[in-house]
Design a protein around this motif. Structure first.
Motif, short mmCIF file in Angstrom:
data_model
loop_
_atom_site.label_atom_id
_atom_site.label_comp_id
_atom_site.label_asym_id
_atom_site.label_seq_id
_atom_site.Cartn_x
_atom_site.Cartn_y
_atom_site.Cartn_z
N THR A 128 50.21 38.09 26.48
CA THR A 128 49.55 37.40 27.58
C THR A 128 48.93 36.08 27.16
O THR A 128 48.79 35.17 27.96
N TYR A 129 48.54 36.00 25.88
CA TYR A 129 47.87 34.79 25.42
C TYR A 129 48.52 34.17 24.18
O TYR A 129 48.12 33.10 23.73
N GLY A 130 49.49 34.87 23.61
CA GLY A 130 50.22 34.30 22.48
C GLY A 130 49.44 34.24 21.19
O GLY A 130 49.76 33.44 20.32
N THR A 131 48.42 35.07 21.07
CA THR A 131 47.62 35.07 19.84
C THR A 131 46.85 36.37 19.74
O THR A 131 46.65 37.04 20.76
N ASP A 132 46.43 36.73 18.53
CA ASP A 132 45.61 37.94 18.40
C ASP A 132 44.14 37.62 18.55
O ASP A 132 43.29 38.47 18.38
N LYS A 133 43.81 36.34 18.84
CA LYS A 133 42.42 35.99 19.11
C LYS A 133 42.33 35.08 20.33
O LYS A 133 42.02 33.90 20.23
N PRO A 134 42.61 35.65 21.50
CA PRO A 134 42.69 34.83 22.71
C PRO A 134 41.33 34.28 23.15
O PRO A 134 40.31 34.95 23.02
N ASP A 135 41.38 33.06 23.62
CA ASP A 135 40.20 32.46 24.24
C ASP A 135 40.27 32.80 25.72
O ASP A 135 41.02 32.20 26.48
N THR A 136 39.47 33.79 26.14
CA THR A 136 39.57 34.28 27.51
C THR A 136 38.59 33.57 28.44
O THR A 136 38.32 34.04 29.53
N ARG A 137 38.07 32.42 27.98
CA ARG A 137 37.20 31.65 28.87
C ARG A 137 38.00 30.90 29.92
O ARG A 137 37.44 30.33 30.84
N PHE A 138 39.32 30.86 29.76
CA PHE A 138 40.15 30.26 30.81
C PHE A 138 41.42 31.08 30.97
O PHE A 138 41.78 31.87 30.11
N ASP A 139 42.11 30.86 32.08
CA ASP A 139 43.18 31.76 32.49
C ASP A 139 44.52 31.41 31.83
O ASP A 139 44.73 31.70 30.69
N LEU A 140 45.40 30.77 32.55
CA LEU A 140 46.73 30.40 32.05
C LEU A 140 47.42 31.56 31.34
O LEU A 140 47.88 31.44 30.22
N LYS A 141 47.43 32.72 32.01
CA LYS A 141 48.07 33.90 31.40
C LYS A 141 49.58 33.77 31.46
O LYS A 141 50.14 33.23 32.41
N PHE A 142 50.23 34.31 30.44
CA PHE A 142 51.69 34.23 30.36
C PHE A 142 52.35 35.14 31.39
O PHE A 142 51.89 36.24 31.64
N LYS A 143 53.49 34.65 31.91
CA LYS A 143 54.35 35.49 32.74
C LYS A 143 55.72 35.52 32.08
O LYS A 143 56.17 34.53 31.50
N ASN A 144 56.39 36.67 32.18
CA ASN A 144 57.68 36.84 31.53
C ASN A 144 58.82 36.67 32.54
O ASN A 144 58.87 37.36 33.54
N PHE A 145 59.72 35.73 32.27
CA PHE A 145 60.84 35.46 33.18
C PHE A 145 62.16 35.99 32.64
O PHE A 145 63.21 35.74 33.21
N SER A 146 62.11 36.70 31.51
CA SER A 146 63.34 37.10 30.83
C SER A 146 64.32 37.82 31.75
O SER A 146 65.51 37.49 31.79
N ASP A 147 63.83 38.82 32.51
CA ASP A 147 64.72 39.60 33.37
C ASP A 147 65.33 38.72 34.46
O ASP A 147 66.51 38.86 34.80
N LEU A 148 64.53 37.80 34.99
CA LEU A 148 65.00 36.94 36.09
C LEU A 148 66.16 36.04 35.65
O LEU A 148 67.04 35.73 36.43
N VAL A 149 66.12 35.61 34.39
CA VAL A 149 67.08 34.58 33.97
C VAL A 149 68.10 35.10 32.97
O VAL A 149 68.87 34.33 32.40
N ASP A 171 70.83 36.61 33.33
CA ASP A 171 72.24 36.32 33.68
C ASP A 171 72.41 34.90 34.20
O ASP A 171 73.42 34.59 34.84
N SER A 172 71.48 34.05 33.90
CA SER A 172 71.56 32.70 34.47
C SER A 172 72.65 31.87 33.81
O SER A 172 73.11 32.16 32.71
N GLU A 173 73.04 30.81 34.51
CA GLU A 173 74.06 29.89 34.01
C GLU A 173 73.53 29.09 32.82
O GLU A 173 74.28 28.56 32.03
N PHE A 174 72.19 28.98 32.78
CA PHE A 174 71.57 28.17 31.74
C PHE A 174 71.63 28.93 30.41
O PHE A 174 70.95 29.92 30.21
#
Length: 606
Positions: free
Chosen positions: A284-305, A307-310
Motif C-alpha cells: 500500500t505504501y511501498g515501504t516497511d516504514k510508511p508515512d501515514t500522515r498523507f494518503d496516496l495509497k497504492f492501487k493494483n491494476f495488474s488484473d485489469l491490464v 491481457d492488454s495490448e500494451f
RNA sequence: GGUCCGGUAGUUCAGCUGGUUAGAACGCCUGCCUGUCACGCAGGAGGUCGCGAGUUCGAAUCUCGUCCGGAUCGCCA
C-alpha cells in the motif's frame, strides 16, 4: 574568581524590579549608542539585556571595550523598561539590568562564524568549532530537550519496576548484521573485542537470570557508511521483558512515548498506535516504514491490464510483476513538460523504467499509453484508482517487490512536492508480521531480517524447514512519521528451536555454538519466554526537536566520514602502542601514515 | 565503492559565452550617536579564486588530474 550569580539570564522579569542582582554570561550582541550601551548577555537559559550609561565614565569606557563572546559578570539593579521599550520576543524583555560593576572573566577572538540561529555555515566548520556551535540557541535547546528526555524515560521505567542494568561495552564480535568496531586486546595477543551493535545477547541473558524487566539507555556502534539520520555511535533505549507477548511490548512502548512526548514537548500522543502488517505496508505504501500522515495509497491494476495490448503491462504481469499506481488529487492539469520532467526524475531517483499517467479531466481523459489501451480499461483503472475529475493517476510497472519500493519513493516525492503532509500531526504506527528470513544472494543462504534470535510465528513453525521464506516472525517495528524509531521481537527461548534456526540459516552448529554458545547454554538452564524492543533515542529526539539531522541532537557527532573534526579522531597512533597490541600496519597504510605525518609537521613548522 | 553537485574575503554567495584594479551581504576595525534590541550613520581593512598541470596574447572562467565537502545509491541483522 567568579562572582556568584543570583540569577540566570533567563530568570528575571518585572517581579524582580529594584533587586540588586549578579549575572554571568557571554556577550551576545552589543548595541553601542554612544551615551548608552546595550548588551545582550547570554547563557544557556536565555538572554538578558544589560545597560551601561554614561554617568559612570570609567565603567562606560570599559563597556566600550566589550566584544562578542567575551565572558563577563555584572552587578546591577533590575529596572522596568518603559512600555514602548518592552521586547515581547524576549522572556526577560520587560526588564534591563542597570550595571554598576563589570568583571571580564575572559576575552574572545572573533569566532569563525556568528553565534546565531539561522546560519548557513557549512557543517564541517561547525563541527570543527563544535563548542561555538553548541552556544547557538537551537543546539542548546536540543540538548536540553535531550536532557529532560533522559529524565522522563528513566522515571517511566523506574515507576514500572524495570531494572536499569549496564551491559559491557567490550564484548565479543558476532557474525550477522553490521560491521563491528573492533578493539584489540593487549593481554590477549591477536584477539579483539567488538563494541556492541546492540546489547542483544546480554539482555536476553539477563532474562535467563530473572531480571524480568530490564531497560538501559545505551550507546551502540555500527561501522557502516553514514547518513543524515545515521551515526556510527548512537543511543538506544533498550528494553526486555519476561513472561510477555507482543501486546505487552506495544502497551509498554505506547505508554513510554506518550509520557515522553507529553512531558518534554507540547505534542499529544494518542494510544494505542495504529498497526499494519509488513505485507500491507509494502503493497500500500511501498515501504516497511510508511508515512501515514498523507494518503496516496497504492492501487493494483495488474488484473485489469494482464491481457492488454500494451506489452509492458501484459509482460510485467505475465512475469509475476505488478502494475500499480496511485491517485494524485487535483493535479490533472499538469502540463506535458512537467510530466516529462517528473518522468525523468522518477527514472533517475527510483530506477523505474518509465512513468505512465492518466490525466482525468471533465473534457478529456488523457493516458500516456492511451493508444495501446481500450477506453474501457482506462475507465476501469480510473475507477480502481478512485480518481475523479481534475485528478492525475501515476502508474509504474515492474517486478515485485522492486516496483512497490519505486512507487513508494514516488509517493514520498509527491507528498513533499504538493505539500500533502500534515506536519502538525504525529503518526505512530506498528508494523508487524515481518518475514523471518530473506534470501541473501551474496552469502548463498537465508539470513535473518531482524536478528537470529527472533521467534517465528507459532502457526508457521512447520514451514520452517521446507518453505522458510514464507515463515513470518514475531518481530515488530515502531514507525513515526515515516521514520523507523524502534524495532524488536519476541525471542526464541528454547535451545532446540534456536539450533533449528541456525540450521535453516546454514550457520553450522559448531560455529553457532562457538559464537552464541553462552546464550544457547543459558536456554538450557531455565529461560522464561521473553521479548523486547530497542528504540532509537537520537531519532526520537530529532523528531521531538524538529531537527533535520541527527547531528543536531548529539553533542559531539561524527561527520559523514565517521570522523570527529573537533579533536581529529580517529588518528594514527604511535608505533609503540601498536607494538604493545601486536599489530602491524599494511605497507600501503604505513606509507600513507608517514606522508600524512610529514605533511602536518610541515604545516605546523611554517 | 558508483553517480550527481560543489570548493571565490572570517561567513554565505554572485561573478554569463575567457578580456581593465574579482564584487555583494553579514561579520571585523575606526569615528559619530542617550532607548537600542538584525540599532543607525560615515569611513576602512580583508582574497595564493582548493591544489597541480595544460590550452591561450590573456584563465576564477575552458580541458585534464588531484584533494576536500555535500546529496544519492550500494551498505546499515
Amino acid at each position: 574568581m567568579a562572582w556568584k550569580r543570583t540569577h540566570t539570564c533567563g530568570d528575571l522579569n518585572i517581579e524582580h524590579e529594584g533587586e540588586e542582582v549578579v549575572l554571568n554570561g557571554w556577550v551576545d550582541t552589543r548595541r553601542d549608542l554612544g551615551g548608552v550601551i546595550f548588551i545582550d548577555l547570554r547563557d544557556r537559559y536565555g538572554i538578558t539585556q544589560i545597560v551601561f550609561r554614561e554617568e559612570d565614565d570609567e565603567l562606560h569606557s570599559r563597556a566600550e571595550e566589550l566584544r562578542r563572546e567575551y565572558v563577563v559578570g555584572v552587578k546591577g539593579v533590575v529596572e522596568a523598561r518603559s512600555d514602548e521599550n518592552v521586547n515581547p520576543d524576549l522572556q526577560t524583555g520587560e526588564i534591563d539590568i542597570n550595571v554598576s560593576e563589570l568583571l571580564v572573566y575572559s576575552e574572545a577572538e572573533t569566532p569563525p562564524f556568528e553565534i546565531k540561529d539561522d546560519i548557513g555555515t557549512s557543517e564541517d566548520l561547525r563541527m570543527k568549532y563544535r563548542y561555538l556551535d553548541l552556544r547557538r540557541r537551537a543546539l542548546t535547546d536540543n540538548l536540553m530537550l535531550r536532557s529532560r528526555s533522559y529524565q522522563s524515560i528513566r522515571n517511566y521505567f523506574h515507576d514500572l519496576d524495570f531494572a536499569e542494568v549496564e551491559t559491557p561495552v567490550l564484548m565479543r564480535s558476532t557474525p550477522e548484521g553490521a560491521r563491528d568496531y573492533l578493539v584489540p586486546s593487549r593481554v590477549n595477543p591477536g584477539k579483539f573485542f567488538a563494541l556492541p551493535q546492540s546489547p542483544q545477547t546480554y539482555k536476553q541473558t539477563l532474562m535467563a537470570s530473572g531480571f524480568d524487566r530490564y531497560f538501559q539507555i545505551v550507546k551502540c556502534f555500527r561501522d557502516e557508511d553514514l547518513r543524515a539520520d545515521r551515526q556510527p555511535e548512537f543511543t538506544q533505549i533498550d528494553v526486555e521483558m519476561s513472561f510477555i507477548d507482543e501486546e505487552d511490548v506495544f502497551e509498554m512502548t505506547e505508554g513510554l512515548m506518550k509520557q515522553l512526548f507529553e512531558e518534554v514537548s507540547d505534542r499529544e500522543v494518542s494510544v494505542p498506535f495504529d498497526r499494519m502488517t509488513y505485507q500491507e505496508a509494502l503493497t500500500t505504501y511501498g515501504t516497511d516504514k510508511p508515512d501515514t500522515r498523507f494518503d496516496l495509497k497504492f492501487k493494483n491494476f495488474s488484473d485489469l491490464v494482464a491481457d492488454s495490448e500494451f506489452r509492458i503491462f501484459s509482460q510485467t504481469v505475465e512475469e509475476g510483476g505488478a502494475v500499480i499506481g496511485f491517485n494524485l488529487p487535483g493535479e490533472g492539469d499538469m502540463g506535458r513538460g512537467e510530466l516529462d520532467r517528473l518522468t525523468e526524475r522518477v527514472q533517475e531517483e527510483t530506477g523505474a523504467g518509465g512513468l505512465i499517467y492518466i490525466k482525468v479531466n471533465e473534457d478529456e481523459i488523457k493516458c500516456s499509453v492511451g493508444k495501446f489501451l481500450t477506453e474501457e480499461t482506462i475507465r476501469q483503472m480510473i475507477d480502481q484508482a478512485g480518481a475523479e475529475n481534475g485528478d492525475l493517476v501515476l502508474i509504474l510497472a515492474g517486478p515485485t517487490p522492486t516496483v512497490y519500493e519505486q512507487l513508494g519513493t514516488l509517493r514520498l516525492m509527491m507528498g513533499n512536492d504538493y505539500d500533502l503532509i500534515d506536519r502538525d500531526q504525529d503518526h505512530f504506527l506498528w508494523v508487524t508480521d515481518f518475514p523471518l528470513l530473506e534470501w541473501d544472494d551474496d552469502a548463498g543462504r537465508y539470513v535473518s531480517l531482524h536478528h537470529p534470535f527472533t521467534a517465528p510465528q507459532t502457526r508457521d513453525l512447520d514451514k520452517l524447514e521446507n518453505k522458510p521464506q514464507e515463515v513470518l516472525s514475531r518481530a515488530y517495528d515502531l514507525v513515526l512519521n515515516g521514520k523507523e524509531i524502534g524495532g524488536g521481537s519476541i525471542r526464541i527461548h528454547q535451545a532446540d528451536l534456536q539450533e533449528k534456526m541456525f540450521d535453516v540459516m546454514d550457520i553450522d552448529r559448531g560455529e553457532a555454538r562457538d559464537k552464541f554458545g553462552f546464550l544457547m547454554e543459558a536456554f538450557r538452564y531455565g529461560t522464561p519466554p521473553h521479548g523486547g524492543i530497542a528504540l532509537g533515542l537520537d531519532r526520537i529526539i530529532m523528531l521531538l526537536a524538529g531537527a533535520d539531522s541527527l547531528r543536531d541532537v548529539i553533542a559531539f557527532p561524527k561527520n559523514k566520514s565517521a570522523q570527529s573534526l573537533m579533536d581529529n579522531a580517529p588518528s594514527y597512533v604511535e608505533k609503540d602502542q601498536l607494538d604493545e597490541l601486536h599489530i602491524d600496519l599494511k605497507d600501503w597504510v604505513e606509507k600513507q601514515k608517514k606522508e600524512e605525518l610529514a605533511e602536518s609537521q610541515q604545516k605546523s613548522n611554517s
